[in-house]
Scaffold this motif. Structure first.
Motif, mmCIF file in Angstrom:
data_model
loop_
_atom_site.group_PDB
_atom_site.id
_atom_site.type_symbol
_atom_site.label_atom_id
_atom_site.label_comp_id
_atom_site.label_asym_id
_atom_site.label_seq_id
_atom_site.Cartn_x
_atom_site.Cartn_y
_atom_site.Cartn_z
ATOM 1 N N GLY A 180 -17.383 7.801 -10.295
ATOM 2 C CA GLY A 180 -17.471 7.289 -8.910
ATOM 3 C C GLY A 180 -18.171 5.957 -8.656
ATOM 4 O O GLY A 180 -18.078 5.371 -7.514
ATOM 5 N N ASN B 287 -2.294 4.983 -3.306
ATOM 6 C CA ASN B 287 -3.047 5.743 -4.492
ATOM 7 C C ASN B 287 -2.021 6.776 -4.758
ATOM 8 O O ASN B 287 -2.652 8.157 -5.020
ATOM 9 C CB ASN B 287 -4.219 6.347 -3.553
ATOM 10 C CG ASN B 287 -5.067 5.433 -3.187
ATOM 11 O OD1 ASN B 287 -5.621 4.525 -4.409
ATOM 12 N ND2 ASN B 287 -5.721 5.086 -2.017
ATOM 13 N N GLY C 234 -8.056 3.686 -5.554
ATOM 14 C CA GLY C 234 -8.389 5.064 -4.797
ATOM 15 C C GLY C 234 -8.200 6.341 -5.749
ATOM 16 O O GLY C 234 -8.837 7.172 -5.867
ATOM 17 N N LEU C 235 -7.015 6.451 -6.479
ATOM 18 C CA LEU C 235 -6.873 7.158 -7.276
ATOM 19 C C LEU C 235 -7.743 7.276 -8.475
ATOM 20 O O LEU C 235 -8.119 8.380 -9.098
ATOM 21 C CB LEU C 235 -5.266 7.345 -7.616
ATOM 22 C CG LEU C 235 -4.790 8.497 -8.638
ATOM 23 C CD1 LEU C 235 -4.984 9.908 -8.416
ATOM 24 C CD2 LEU C 235 -3.240 8.197 -8.979
ATOM 25 N N ASN D 18 -1.771 13.697 -6.631
ATOM 26 C CA ASN D 18 -2.354 14.932 -6.827
ATOM 27 C C ASN D 18 -3.215 14.901 -8.114
ATOM 28 O O ASN D 18 -2.425 14.548 -9.368
ATOM 29 C CB ASN D 18 -1.490 16.151 -6.983
ATOM 30 C CG ASN D 18 -2.206 17.372 -6.692
ATOM 31 O OD1 ASN D 18 -3.327 17.785 -7.398
ATOM 32 N ND2 ASN D 18 -1.675 18.319 -5.614
ATOM 33 N N LEU D 19 -4.388 15.289 -8.301
ATOM 34 C CA LEU D 19 -5.270 15.172 -9.473
ATOM 35 C C LEU D 19 -4.597 15.936 -10.505
ATOM 36 O O LEU D 19 -5.035 16.036 -11.729
ATOM 37 C CB LEU D 19 -6.732 15.606 -9.168
ATOM 38 C CG LEU D 19 -7.551 14.383 -8.331
ATOM 39 C CD1 LEU D 19 -9.004 14.652 -8.466
ATOM 40 C CD2 LEU D 19 -6.917 12.947 -8.760
ATOM 41 N N LYS E 266 -10.685 6.077 -8.531
ATOM 42 C CA LYS E 266 -11.986 6.682 -8.019
ATOM 43 C C LYS E 266 -12.007 7.950 -8.038
ATOM 44 O O LYS E 266 -13.068 8.752 -8.282
ATOM 45 C CB LYS E 266 -12.435 6.089 -6.705
ATOM 46 C CG LYS E 266 -13.751 6.434 -6.390
ATOM 47 C CD LYS E 266 -13.927 5.142 -5.139
ATOM 48 C CE LYS E 266 -15.706 5.549 -4.747
ATOM 49 N NZ LYS E 266 -16.044 4.814 -3.530
ATOM 50 N N LYS E 267 -10.906 8.638 -7.347
ATOM 51 C CA LYS E 267 -10.967 10.035 -7.177
ATOM 52 C C LYS E 267 -11.085 10.693 -8.795
ATOM 53 O O LYS E 267 -11.830 11.596 -8.955
ATOM 54 C CB LYS E 267 -9.586 10.594 -6.449
ATOM 55 C CG LYS E 267 -10.008 10.431 -4.964
ATOM 56 C CD LYS E 267 -8.851 11.520 -4.413
ATOM 57 C CE LYS E 267 -7.240 11.193 -4.779
ATOM 58 N NZ LYS E 267 -6.474 12.182 -4.030
ATOM 59 N N SER F 190 -14.386 10.645 -10.270
ATOM 60 C CA SER F 190 -15.399 11.499 -9.329
ATOM 61 C C SER F 190 -15.431 12.865 -9.934
ATOM 62 O O SER F 190 -16.124 13.970 -9.511
ATOM 63 C CB SER F 190 -15.524 11.506 -8.033
ATOM 64 O OG SER F 190 -15.727 9.892 -7.554
ATOM 65 N N LYS F 191 -14.155 13.335 -10.581
ATOM 66 C CA LYS F 191 -13.659 14.683 -10.680
ATOM 67 C C LYS F 191 -15.006 15.183 -11.887
ATOM 68 O O LYS F 191 -15.332 14.472 -12.700
ATOM 69 C CB LYS F 191 -12.504 14.847 -11.374
ATOM 70 C CG LYS F 191 -12.066 16.454 -11.533
ATOM 71 C CD LYS F 191 -10.564 16.515 -11.755
ATOM 72 C CE LYS F 191 -10.256 17.756 -12.497
ATOM 73 N NZ LYS F 191 -10.456 18.735 -11.430
#
Length: 230
Positions: free
Chosen positions: A212, A80, A122-123, A92-93, A125-126, A129-130
Motif C-alpha cells: 500500500g 482501474n 489504483g488497481l 476485480n482482484l 495499489k489495491k 494492499s491485499k
C-alpha cells in the motif's frame, strides 16, 4: 556461467485494436532481452489472452513457472480496470487470485507485477494492499495513473525493465544475491530519477506500490531532498 533462466513473463492482450491481431509489444521485449542478456532475444516468457477466462488461466500458468520473478501485463486500461476484450473489462482482484494462493508453486517467487496500461495505478495499489500469506516478503505492483501515449509508455516500460533486469543479471554474473523486493521497488525509480527521467515518470503517473505504500512518491521526495542538500 550457465544460461540464465527467464525472470520476466509478458502477458499481452491478443487484440490491442478491434480485429487487429498484428500489433504487439513482443519485438520490444526481444530487443530488451538482446540488450540485457548478451544478444539472446528470447529470455522471457510470452503469452496472450483473449478474455477474462484466458487471462486468469494464463496468468496462473505464468505465476506457476519456475524462475519467474516479474510479470508485465500489456493491455488497455480504464478507471482501474483492465480491458480484457471488446466486451469485457475488470478490476476485480480475483483475476490475480493465483498469485495469492498458497497452493500454487512459484507464487511466492513473484517479486513484482507491472500493469502496463492506462489508469491502472489504483488497481496496483489495491493489489499491493491485499494480504500476502506466503513466507516471502510481499511483491510490488506498478501502474500508470494517467491515460498514457503508446510511445511514451513503451519507452518508460523499456527503461524500467532495462534497469531492473540488468541489476538482477549483474548480480547473477557476479554470483551475488539479487536485491530484495523492497530494493527493486526503490532502486528502479531512483535510477530513473538519477538518469533524468523523472519528468516523464511523473507526467505518466507511474506509481510503484508495496504493501500500500507509494514507492515512487517516497523515493522522489528522498531524491529531491538529497539533491537540495548537495
Amino acid at each position: 556461467m550457465p544460461k540464465p533462466q527467464p525472470k520476466l513473463a509478458v502477458l499481452e492482450t491478443a487484440e490491442w485494436y478491434t480485429k487487429d491481431r498484428i500489433t504487439t509489444v513482443r519485438p520490444l521485449f526481444q530487443l530488451l532481452s538482446m540488450h540485457v542478456y548478451d544478444g539472446d532475444p528470447n529470455l522471457f516468457h510470452y503469452a496472450t489472452f483473449t478474455g477474462k477466462a484466458s487471462f486468469v488461466a494464463t496468468f496462473k500458468d505464468m505465476v506457476s513457472k519456475h524462475g519467474v520473478n516479474f510479470i508485465c501485463i500489456g493491455a488497455h486500461g480504464e478507471n482501474n480496470k483492465i480491458i480484457l476484450n471488446k466486451k469485457e473489462k475488470s478490476g476485480n482482484l480475483s483475476l490475480f487470485s493465483s498469485l495469492f494462493s498458497r497452493d500454487i508453486r512459484g507464487a511466492a517467487s513473484i517479486r513484482g507485477i507491472y500493469l502496463a496500461g492506462c489508469q491502472l495505478d489504483g488497481l496496483a495499489k489495491k493489489l499491493s494492499s491485499k494480504e500476502w500469506e506466503h513466507n516471502t516478503p510481499a511483491p510490488w505492483f506498478a501502474g500508470y495513473g494517467e491515460s498514457v501515449d503508446w510511445m511514451d509508455a513503451a519507452w518508460m516500460d523499456m527503461k524500467f525493465w532495462d534497469i531492473l533486469l540488468n541489476d538482477h543479471y549483474w548480480a547473477q554474473k557476479k554470483q551475488k544475491k539479487p536485491q530484495s523486493r523492497r530494493i527493486d521497488a526503490l532502486r528502479t525509480p531512483f535510477q530513473l530519477l538519477a538518469g533524468g527521467h523523472g519528468a516523464t515518470m511523473w507526467e505518466l503517473g507511474l506509481q510503484i506500490y508495496r504493501q500500500g505504500e507509494e514507492y515512487v512518491d517516497f523515493i522522489s521526495r528522498e531524491y529531491l531532498n538529497m539533491n537540495e542538500d548537495e
